[in-house]
Design an enzyme around this catalytic site. Structure first.
Site, PDB file in Angstrom:
ATOM      1  N   GLU A 145      41.620  43.206  45.063  1.00 36.16           N
ATOM      2  CA  GLU A 145      40.354  42.572  45.468  1.00 36.16           C
ATOM      3  C   GLU A 145      39.619  43.447  46.485  1.00 36.16           C
ATOM      4  O   GLU A 145      38.394  43.638  46.403  1.00 36.16           O
ATOM      5  CB  GLU A 145      40.630  41.186  46.075  1.00 36.16           C
ATOM      6  CG  GLU A 145      39.360  40.481  46.526  1.00 36.16           C
ATOM      7  CD  GLU A 145      39.627  39.177  47.261  1.00 36.16           C
ATOM      8  OE1 GLU A 145      40.527  38.417  46.844  1.00 36.16           O
ATOM      9  OE2 GLU A 145      38.933  38.912  48.257  1.00 36.16           O
ATOM     10  N   SER A 289      47.792  30.937  41.915  1.00 39.09           N
ATOM     11  CA  SER A 289      48.032  31.518  40.590  1.00 39.09           C
ATOM     12  C   SER A 289      49.305  30.979  39.943  1.00 39.09           C
ATOM     13  O   SER A 289      49.833  31.584  39.008  1.00 39.09           O
ATOM     14  CB  SER A 289      48.082  33.052  40.699  1.00 39.09           C
ATOM     15  OG  SER A 289      48.881  33.450  41.792  1.00 39.09           O
TER      16      SER A 289
END
Ligand code: SF4
Length: 305
Positions: A145, A289
């Site tokens: 990210e 996740s």
């Protein structure tokens, strides 16, 4: 500075079975960004006549990646491994902007699964760079990210961007850079306390500090629910990928509450855990996740004890 979203009133659903009481955090498991990415990629795999590749792990959960592999959705480490005439998916964490142009030049279709909350950080970092601030991204330098955010902001002419993950690194990282005007954004899954500590330290350096708190609401809610639950139980089970920042932070938060915690990817890692065996009340939470079926397997295991 943008304010943190308010958490919903905390509520947990107690389940008393066997010898233990099991409490599940109010916010746990798949967030909207992960759900969207996984559903869209699976749909693409089912419906497209082209082969689907993902550059890097779509999400930080190996069990989900393995399931996608069974459906012939292939995870690769770079665009070099993606042949012309196929589709490449940009992971939830985003990617440097040149990936899209390079893919298109190669005859590869792009499906962008970048989470909208990650896109927001990219845009805020670009804005700060355009406004001439020295941009500080609070997060792990090698996290995908962060690699994407710094690459996007780095496209701005004259941009100065650094990544800091610990207050002790501020001085060294800012060495040689203008510090009068500093702009700050955060990795979406950063711990709030770390982010605020960093902002406080940076305020001692800069004359003008512009801060965007870009920790995403899903992270905020999961962190608060985990901390609240940890304060009520004897032992916490935190479920999620070992590479998942947000899951690792949840485990750290539980320990900060003074509660024993174990970070596992599946129920199998709980076998023989003495702290768990001794606990009467067990809390369960999971990173953004972690799919429901893995959480359910853990709960079933806990009920069997
Ligand atoms: S944790 Fe936040 S930023 Fe990451 S995918 Fe989920 S909603 Fe998006």
């Amino acid at each position: 500075m943008a304010t943190s979203p308010s958490a919903n009133p905390s509520s947990v659903e107690p389940t008393s079975k066997g010898n233990k009481t099991i409490l599940v955090a109010e916010h746990a498991g798949f967030c909207h960004g992960v759900k969207r990415a996984v559903e869209n990629t699976l749909k693409l795999g089912d419906e497209s006549d082209k082969k689907v590749y993902v550059i890097g792990k779509l999400i930080h959960n190996q069990q989900v990646i393995d399931q996608m592999g069974e459906k012939e959705i292939v995870t690769v480490s770079s665009l070099d491994e993606v042949p012309a005439g196929s589709i490449c998916v940009v992971r939830t964490h985003g990617a440097p902007p040149e990936i899209v142009s390079q893919a298109e030049a190669k005859g590869v279709d792009v499906s962008d699964a970048t989470c909208p909350d990650v896109r927001l950080v990219q845009n805020k970092a670009i804005q700060l760079a355009e406004e001439g601030y020295t941009v500080v991204v609070v997060g792990k330098e090698d996290h995908p990210e962060i690699v994407g955010i710094t690459a996007h902001a780095g496209e701005v002419n004259g941009a100065r961007i650094i990544t800091i993950n610990h207050p002790d690194d501020i001085k060294a990282r800012l060495q040689g850079l203008p510090t009068r005007r500093i702009g700050v954004v955060s990795q979406t899954t950063q711990m709030e306390e770390t982010f605020f500590q960093m902002v406080k330290e940076l305020s001692k350096v800069a004359k003008e500090l512009k801060v965007f708190n870009t920790i995403c609401p899903a992270t905020y809610f999961r962190q608060n629910a985990a901390a609240e639950l940890a304060s009520k139980v004897d032992f916490m089970v935190v479920i999620g990928g070992k590479m998942s920042s947000n899951t690792t932070h949840l485990a750290d938060l539980c320990k900060t509450e003074g509660t024993q915690a174990i970070h596992v990817e599946t129920y199998k890692e709980l076998e023989g855990c003495q702290g768990l065996m001794d606990a009467k009340v067990v809390g369960v939470t999971a990173g953004a996740s972690t799919p429901d079926w893995i959480i359910e397997e853990v709960i079933d295991y806990l009920k069997s004890l």
